[in-house]
Design a protein around this motif. Structure first.
Motif, PDB file in Angstrom:
ATOM      1  N   GLY A   1       0.861  -1.198   0.163  1.00 25.41           N
ATOM      2  CA  GLY A   1      -0.012   0.034  -0.100  1.00 25.41           C
ATOM      3  C   GLY A   1       0.923   1.444   0.005  1.00 25.41           C
ATOM      4  O   GLY A   1       0.285   2.358  -0.188  1.00 25.41           O
ATOM      5  N   ALA A   2       2.084   1.022   0.347  1.00 24.93           N
ATOM      6  CA  ALA A   2       2.939   2.338   0.356  1.00 24.93           C
ATOM      7  C   ALA A   2       4.034   2.170  -0.678  1.00 24.93           C
ATOM      8  O   ALA A   2       4.874   3.171  -0.771  1.00 24.93           O
ATOM      9  N   GLY A   3       4.397   1.068  -1.023  1.00 27.94           N
ATOM     10  CA  GLY A   3       5.400   0.948  -1.914  1.00 27.94           C
ATOM     11  C   GLY A   3       6.781   0.888  -1.276  1.00 27.94           C
ATOM     12  O   GLY A   3       6.858   0.395  -0.141  1.00 27.94           O
ATOM     13  N   ARG A   4       7.796   1.109  -2.195  1.00 29.43           N
ATOM     14  CA  ARG A   4       9.275   0.995  -1.503  1.00 29.43           C
ATOM     15  C   ARG A   4       9.666   2.556  -1.049  1.00 29.43           C
ATOM     16  O   ARG A   4       8.997   3.513  -1.375  1.00 29.43           O
ATOM     17  N   LEU A   5      10.236   1.996   0.426  1.00 24.80           N
ATOM     18  CA  LEU A   5      10.208   3.345   1.188  1.00 24.80           C
ATOM     19  C   LEU A   5      11.674   3.570   1.448  1.00 24.80           C
ATOM     20  O   LEU A   5      12.596   2.594   1.437  1.00 24.80           O
ATOM     21  N   GLU A   6      12.094   4.948   1.889  1.00 28.86           N
ATOM     22  CA  GLU A   6      13.503   5.155   2.729  1.00 28.86           C
ATOM     23  C   GLU A   6      12.999   5.579   4.136  1.00 28.86           C
ATOM     24  O   GLU A   6      12.650   6.747   4.253  1.00 28.86           O
ATOM     25  N   LEU A   7      13.532   4.868   5.132  1.00 31.41           N
ATOM     26  CA  LEU A   7      13.286   5.337   6.396  1.00 31.41           C
ATOM     27  C   LEU A   7      14.676   5.923   7.120  1.00 31.41           C
ATOM     28  O   LEU A   7      15.684   5.422   6.888  1.00 31.41           O
ATOM     29  N   GLU A   8      14.479   6.751   7.782  1.00 29.91           N
ATOM     30  CA  GLU A   8      15.820   7.538   8.406  1.00 29.91           C
ATOM     31  C   GLU A   8      16.164   6.578   9.698  1.00 29.91           C
ATOM     32  O   GLU A   8      15.508   6.595  10.762  1.00 29.91           O
ATOM     33  N   LEU A   9      17.368   5.984   9.446  1.00 29.68           N
ATOM     34  CA  LEU A   9      17.720   5.169  10.661  1.00 29.68           C
ATOM     35  C   LEU A   9      17.991   5.861  11.910  1.00 29.68           C
ATOM     36  O   LEU A   9      17.353   5.283  13.144  1.00 29.68           O
ATOM     37  N   ARG A  10      18.349   7.133  12.040  1.00 29.57           N
ATOM     38  CA  ARG A  10      18.621   7.734  13.143  1.00 29.57           C
ATOM     39  C   ARG A  10      17.535   8.781  13.507  1.00 29.57           C
ATOM     40  O   ARG A  10      17.533   9.613  14.414  1.00 29.57           O
ATOM     41  N   GLY A  11      16.282   8.483  12.851  1.00 24.05           N
ATOM     42  CA  GLY A  11      15.052   9.306  12.968  1.00 24.05           C
ATOM     43  C   GLY A  11      13.889   8.652  12.904  1.00 24.05           C
ATOM     44  O   GLY A  11      12.898   9.143  12.803  1.00 24.05           O
ATOM     45  N   LEU A  12      14.044   7.120  13.487  1.00 20.87           N
ATOM     46  CA  LEU A  12      12.927   6.582  13.557  1.00 20.87           C
ATOM     47  C   LEU A  12      11.775   6.782  14.471  1.00 20.87           C
ATOM     48  O   LEU A  12      10.398   6.711  14.097  1.00 20.87           O
ATOM     49  N   GLN A  13      12.160   7.491  15.510  1.00 17.30           N
ATOM     50  CA  GLN A  13      11.086   7.690  16.531  1.00 17.30           C
ATOM     51  C   GLN A  13      10.225   9.134  15.994  1.00 17.30           C
ATOM     52  O   GLN A  13       9.150   9.003  16.183  1.00 17.30           O
TER      53      GLN A  13
END
Length: 414
Positions: free
Chosen positions: A70-82
Motif C-alpha cells: 500500500g505504500a510501495g518502496r520506502l526510505e526510512l531514516e535510521l537515526r530518526g525512527l522515533q
C-alpha cells in the motif's frame, strides 16, 4: 521522513556488500542475502503492528530501505525512527532456523546446520548496523559466527567478519564480534601461517580499547605471529599495541612490548645474515635488522626489567643472542680468541636469565638451547650435555626436546 526507494543506489549498495575476497570459498551475501527480511513494525503511538519487508541499509547515509503493501518502496531514516513513529522492527526466525540456532548455541556442531541456516542468516546479517533496540538480531547472528569458529570454518568466518562494521557493533555493546575476529585471526595464523596477510587485514579493523583484557588478547595475537616465525608482521602488531598500552604507565605489558620487537629484529638478522654472506644484495637488509636490534637493546639497557620479573630472563636472552652474533662474526673472520670471549659472555648472560626464570616461560627452552650451544663452542661438552638433558625432562613432546636429542647424539661420548 519517508522518501521514494532509489533502485540504482540500492543495486550499488548490494554490489559493495556482496564483493568477495580471495579467502572466501563462496560469496555468501551474493548467494543468500537478496530479497530482504519480513518484519512487523511496532509504532510508538499505536498498539497495532504492520507487516513490512526490510530490503537493505545504507549506514553512511543512515537510510533503511523497505517496502510495505500500500505504500510501495520506502526510505526510512535510521537515526530518526522515533520521529517517524517507529518504536522497533520485530523479526522472527523460521521454526527450523530457531532449532538450528539452538543447536549452535549448545555447541551441537554439524556442517548441515550451517547449510540450513545460511539462507536466513545472511539476509539478517545485512541489518547488523541497526541498533539492537530497533532490531533484535545480534545475539542470534553472533551465535552463527561462534558456530563457524567452533566448526573451524575459517574461510566463511573470515568472509563474514571482514564485512561487518566491528567498531559500530562495539558501540552497540556487541564487542563479542571483535573478540570472535581476534580469535579467528589467531586460529588462522596457527593453522596456516600463509594466512597472516589476510588475518592482519582483519586485525586492522578491530579497535583496541584501553583495557587490560583487550591488550592481553591483542598481545597473544602478536605473539602467535612471532611464534610462527612471522617476525616482520609481529613487529608491526607490537608497534600498534605499544603506544596504546603505554598510556597506562602501570600496565604489566609495557616492558614486554619493548622487548619482543628487539627479539624479532634479532631473529630477522639471523635469517638475512647467511644470505648476506653469500650474496651482497642481502647485506643492506641484514645490516638494517642488526642495527635495529642493537639500538633496541641499548634502549633496554638504559632501563632494564627488574630482576624479579619474568621479562628479565628474556632481556638476558637478547643480550646473549647479540653476543652470539658477535662471536659468529669474529669466528667467520678467523679471530678465534675474540669469538670465544663472546661465546663466554653469551653463556654468562643467558645463564643469569635462566637462574631467574620459571619453567612456564615460553622463551626458557630457547635460552637453555642457547646455553648448550655456547658450551659446545667452548668445548664444555659435559655442561652442554646436562643442559640438553634438562630440556628433555622439562619440555617433552616439543620441538625443543627433538632439537636437544639431535644435539646429544652429535656430542662425543664421554
Amino acid at each position: 521522513m519517508i522518501n521514494i526507494f532509489c533502485s540504482k543506489r540500492w543495486l550499488f549498495i548490494v554490489a559493495i556488500l556482496c564483493s568477495s575476497t580471495a579467502s572466501a570459498a563462496e560469496d555468501y551475501f551474493k548467494k543468500y542475502a537478496g530479497g530482504g527480511i519480513p518484519v512487523k513494525v511496532h509504532y510508538l503511538k499505536s498498539a497495532a503492528t504492520k507487516p513490512m519487508k526490510l530490503l537493505g541499509i545504507d549506514s553512511a547515509r543512515g537510510i533503511i530501505y523497505a517496502e510495505m503493501e500500500g505504500a510501495g518502496r520506502l526510505e526510512l531514516e535510521l537515526r530518526g525512527l522515533q520521529r517517524q513513529n517507529i518504536k522497533k522492527f520485530e523479526f522472527n526466525w523460521s521454526r527450523n532456523a530457531k532449532t538450528y540456532l539452538n543447536y549452535l548455541s549448545n555447541e551441537q556442531y554439524d556442517p548441515r546446520v550451517l547449510t540450513a541456516l545460511r539462507p536466513e542468516v545472511y539476509k539478517a546479517m545485512l541489518f547488523l548496523d541497526m541498533p539492537f533496540e530497533y532490531l533484535a538480531i545480534h545475539d542470534d547472528c553472533l551465535t552463527y559466527v561462534q558456530g563457524l569458529l567452533g566448526m573451524e570454518q575459517y574461510n566463511e568466518a573470515f568472509y563474514l567478519l571482514s564485512r561487518l562494521n566491528l567498531s559500530r557493533l562495539d558501540g552497540f555493546g556487541y564487542r563479542d564480534f571483535s573478540e570472535a575476529a581476534l580469535e579467528l585471526c589467531g586460529k588462522m595464523i596457527v593453522s596456516n601461517p600463509d594466512s597472516a596477510k589476510a588475518s592482519r587485514a582483519l586485525l586492522q579493523r578491530i579497535s583496541i580499547r584501553d583495557n587490560s583484557a583487550d591488550h592481553a588478547s591483542y598481545l597473544r595475537l602478536a605473539d602467535s605471529l612471532r611464534n610462527q616465525g612471522l617476525y616482520t608482521e609481529a613487529i608491526s602488531e607490537y608497534a600498534r599495541l605499544g603506544p596504546i598500552v603505554a598510556k597506562d604507565p602501570n600496565s604489566p605489558y609495557n616492558k614486554i612490548l619493548e622487548i619482543w620487537p628487539v627479539y624479532c629484529y634479532m631473529k630477522l638478522y639471523e635469517v638475512y645474515a647467511p644470505a648476506a654472506a653469500k650474496d651482497k644484495r642481502y647485506a643492506a637488509a641484514a645490516g638494517k635488522m642488526f642495527n635495529s636490534a642493537v639500538q633496541g637493546l641499548k634502549k633496554l639497557d638504559e632501563k632494564p626489567p627488574a630482576r624479579n620479573t619474568n621479562e628479565y630472563s628474556l632481556y638476558k636472552l637478547l643480550r646473549s643472542l647479540l653476543r652470539v652474533q658477535y662471536a659468529r662474526q669474529y669466528e667467520a673472520r678467523g679471530e678465534d680468541f675474540k669469538s670465544a670471549d663472546y661465546y663466554r659472555q653469551s653463556v654468562l648472560e643467558v645463564t643469569e636469565g635462566i637462574v631467574n626464570a620459571r619453567i612456564g616461560l615460553d622463551w626458557l627452552p630457547e635460552s637453555l638451547m642457547m646455553a648448550g650451544d655456547a658450551y659446545e663452542k667452548l668445548d664444555l661438552q659435559e655442561a652442554a650435555r646436562n643442559v640438553y638433558n634438562q630440556i628433555k625432562v622439562f619440555f617433552p613432546k616439543t620441538k625443543w626436546e627433538k632439537m636437544s636429542i639431535e644435539r646429544l647424539a652429535k656430542l662425543p661420548q664421554s
